[in-house]
Every structure is written in structure tokens, then in C-alpha cells.
Design a protein around this motif. Structure first.
Motif, PDB file in Angstrom:
ATOM      1  N   GLU A  26      -5.675   7.588  -1.251  1.00  0.00           N
ATOM      2  CA  GLU A  26      -5.029   8.778  -0.703  1.00  0.00           C
ATOM      3  C   GLU A  26      -5.904  10.019  -0.904  1.00  0.00           C
ATOM      4  OE1 GLU A  26      -0.975  11.391  -1.307  1.00  0.00           O
ATOM      5  OE2 GLU A  26      -0.961   9.283  -1.868  1.00  0.00           O
ATOM      6  N   ARG A  27      -6.559  10.123  -2.060  1.00  0.00           N
ATOM      7  CA  ARG A  27      -7.462  11.258  -2.285  1.00  0.00           C
ATOM      8  C   ARG A  27      -8.629  11.242  -1.303  1.00  0.00           C
ATOM      9  NH1 ARG A  27      -6.184   9.943  -7.591  1.00  0.00           N
ATOM     10  NH2 ARG A  27      -8.109   8.756  -7.878  1.00  0.00           N
ATOM     11  N   THR A  28      -9.130  10.055  -1.006  1.00  0.00           N
ATOM     12  CA  THR A  28     -10.206   9.945  -0.022  1.00  0.00           C
ATOM     13  C   THR A  28      -9.707  10.381   1.352  1.00  0.00           C
ATOM     14  OG1 THR A  28     -11.187   8.135  -1.279  1.00  0.00           O
ATOM     15  CG2 THR A  28     -11.882   8.365   1.016  1.00  0.00           C
ATOM     16  N   PHE A  29      -8.490   9.967   1.708  1.00  0.00           N
ATOM     17  CA  PHE A  29      -7.873  10.408   2.966  1.00  0.00           C
ATOM     18  C   PHE A  29      -7.809  11.935   3.019  1.00  0.00           C
ATOM     19  CE2 PHE A  29      -3.871  11.900   4.853  1.00  0.00           C
ATOM     20  CZ  PHE A  29      -4.066  11.533   6.177  1.00  0.00           C
ATOM     21  N   LEU A  30      -7.356  12.541   1.940  1.00  0.00           N
ATOM     22  CA  LEU A  30      -7.237  14.003   1.909  1.00  0.00           C
ATOM     23  C   LEU A  30      -8.601  14.682   1.961  1.00  0.00           C
ATOM     24  CD1 LEU A  30      -4.345  14.309  -0.692  1.00  0.00           C
ATOM     25  CD2 LEU A  30      -4.216  14.670   1.782  1.00  0.00           C
ATOM     26  N   ALA A  31      -9.617  14.069   1.364  1.00  0.00           N
ATOM     27  CA  ALA A  31     -10.968  14.625   1.454  1.00  0.00           C
ATOM     28  C   ALA A  31     -11.459  14.620   2.901  1.00  0.00           C
ATOM     29  CB  ALA A  31     -11.922  13.834   0.560  1.00  0.00           C
ATOM     30  N   TRP A  32     -11.163  13.540   3.634  1.00  0.00           N
ATOM     31  CA  TRP A  32     -11.536  13.494   5.052  1.00  0.00           C
ATOM     32  C   TRP A  32     -10.778  14.552   5.847  1.00  0.00           C
ATOM     33  CZ3 TRP A  32     -15.582  11.783   7.365  1.00  0.00           C
ATOM     34  CH2 TRP A  32     -16.318  10.726   6.825  1.00  0.00           C
ATOM     35  N   ILE A  33      -9.525  14.784   5.496  1.00  0.00           N
ATOM     36  CA  ILE A  33      -8.744  15.821   6.179  1.00  0.00           C
ATOM     37  C   ILE A  33      -9.339  17.198   5.899  1.00  0.00           C
ATOM     38  CG2 ILE A  33      -6.478  16.959   6.284  1.00  0.00           C
ATOM     39  CD1 ILE A  33      -6.654  14.229   7.735  1.00  0.00           C
ATOM     40  N   ARG A  34      -9.749  17.448   4.645  1.00  0.00           N
ATOM     41  CA  ARG A  34     -10.406  18.727   4.330  1.00  0.00           C
ATOM     42  C   ARG A  34     -11.715  18.871   5.102  1.00  0.00           C
ATOM     43  NH1 ARG A  34      -8.766  17.240  -0.787  1.00  0.00           N
ATOM     44  NH2 ARG A  34     -10.852  16.504  -1.344  1.00  0.00           N
ATOM     45  N   ALA A  76      -9.852   9.436   9.189  1.00  0.00           N
ATOM     46  CA  ALA A  76      -9.151   9.499   7.906  1.00  0.00           C
ATOM     47  C   ALA A  76      -7.919   8.605   7.919  1.00  0.00           C
ATOM     48  CB  ALA A  76      -8.751  10.946   7.602  1.00  0.00           C
ATOM     49  N   TRP A  77      -7.133   8.699   8.974  1.00  0.00           N
ATOM     50  CA  TRP A  77      -5.912   7.900   9.060  1.00  0.00           C
ATOM     51  C   TRP A  77      -6.218   6.410   9.130  1.00  0.00           C
ATOM     52  CZ3 TRP A  77      -0.905   7.980   8.221  1.00  0.00           C
ATOM     53  CH2 TRP A  77      -0.144   6.923   8.723  1.00  0.00           C
ATOM     54  N   TRP A  80      -7.772   5.069   5.863  1.00  0.00           N
ATOM     55  CA  TRP A  80      -6.757   4.945   4.814  1.00  0.00           C
ATOM     56  C   TRP A  80      -5.929   3.685   5.024  1.00  0.00           C
ATOM     57  CZ3 TRP A  80      -1.546   4.584   5.621  1.00  0.00           C
ATOM     58  CH2 TRP A  80      -0.768   4.480   4.470  1.00  0.00           C
TER      59      TRP A  80
END
Length: 119
Positions: A26-34, A76-77, A80
């Protein structure tokens, strides 16, 4: 309850992995979103600011950044979901797949901006 979690195609298969791994995913997903938001901000800023750059090259560079932002968000989606499902099915995780695309896109857009400033 597993059946109420979204997406069912991910949470409805296999066994629950160690929460630490799911949270890291999930943190990796959020990093891609950032990253996606940063690329979008650069694309908008290039076009919104009054920069002394050839307008056509500036627009193309801004468009490249915006397209990269969309690609990064979609990636990202799917990344994940693919990794979460692989962990649940005790399968190997796939390797990185977007780094080269992002690097090439950013380098191309930057070169366009540099050329645009020199013209």
C-alpha cells in the motif's frame, strides 16, 4: 469479512498475507500516486507559467508530463492489485515495470524544454 472488501478479484483469492507486506504494498501504491501528482503539477506549471520557451515545445513537454502522470496513476492501481494477489496466492512478485518509461518520458520532456529555451 473478506467478501466485503474491494476489489473482490484481489481479496477474494488465496490466504491473507502478513499485514506488514500488504501495508508495504500500500505504501508503494501511495508513492506512485505521489509521483503521479508531482508529474501532473509539473505539467500544469509548465503550461500555466509565463516561461520564455517556444510555445509548441512547451505544450508538448507539458503534455508528456500530464500523460506520464496518468500512466503512473493507472500503473499504481494495477501494480498494487497484481502484487497483493500474488502475495495471497504465494506467488513471486513481478519486477519493476515503469521506471524506464518514466525516465525516458521525463528526459524527453526536459530536452524539449531545453531546446525550447534555446530557440
Amino acid at each position: 469479512m473478506t467478501s466485503r472488501r474491494f476489489p473482490r478479484s484481489v481479496y477474494g483469492v488465496g490466504d491473507e498475507p502478513d499485514p506488514r507486506f500488504s501495508l508495504a504494498n500500500e505504501r508503494t501504491f501511495l508513492a506512485w500516486i505521489r509521483t503521479s501528482l508531482g508529474l501532473l503539477a509539473v505539467g500544469v506549471a509548465i503550461e500555466a507559467l509565463k516561461l520564455d520557451i517556444d510555445p509548441v515545445l512547451r505544450f508538448i513537454a507539458a503534455l508528456i508530463f500530464v500523460v506520464l502522470a496518468v500512466i503512473a496513476g493507472v500503473h499504481a492501481w494495477f501494480s498494487w492489485a497484481r502484487h497483493e494477489k500474488a502475495m495471497r496466492l504465494n506467488r513471486a512478485l513481478s519486477g519493476p515495470s515503469m521506471g524506464v518509461v518514466l525516465v525516458l518520458g521525463v528526459v524527453l520532456a526536459t530536452l524539449l524544454l531545453v531546446v525550447g529555451m534555446l530557440l
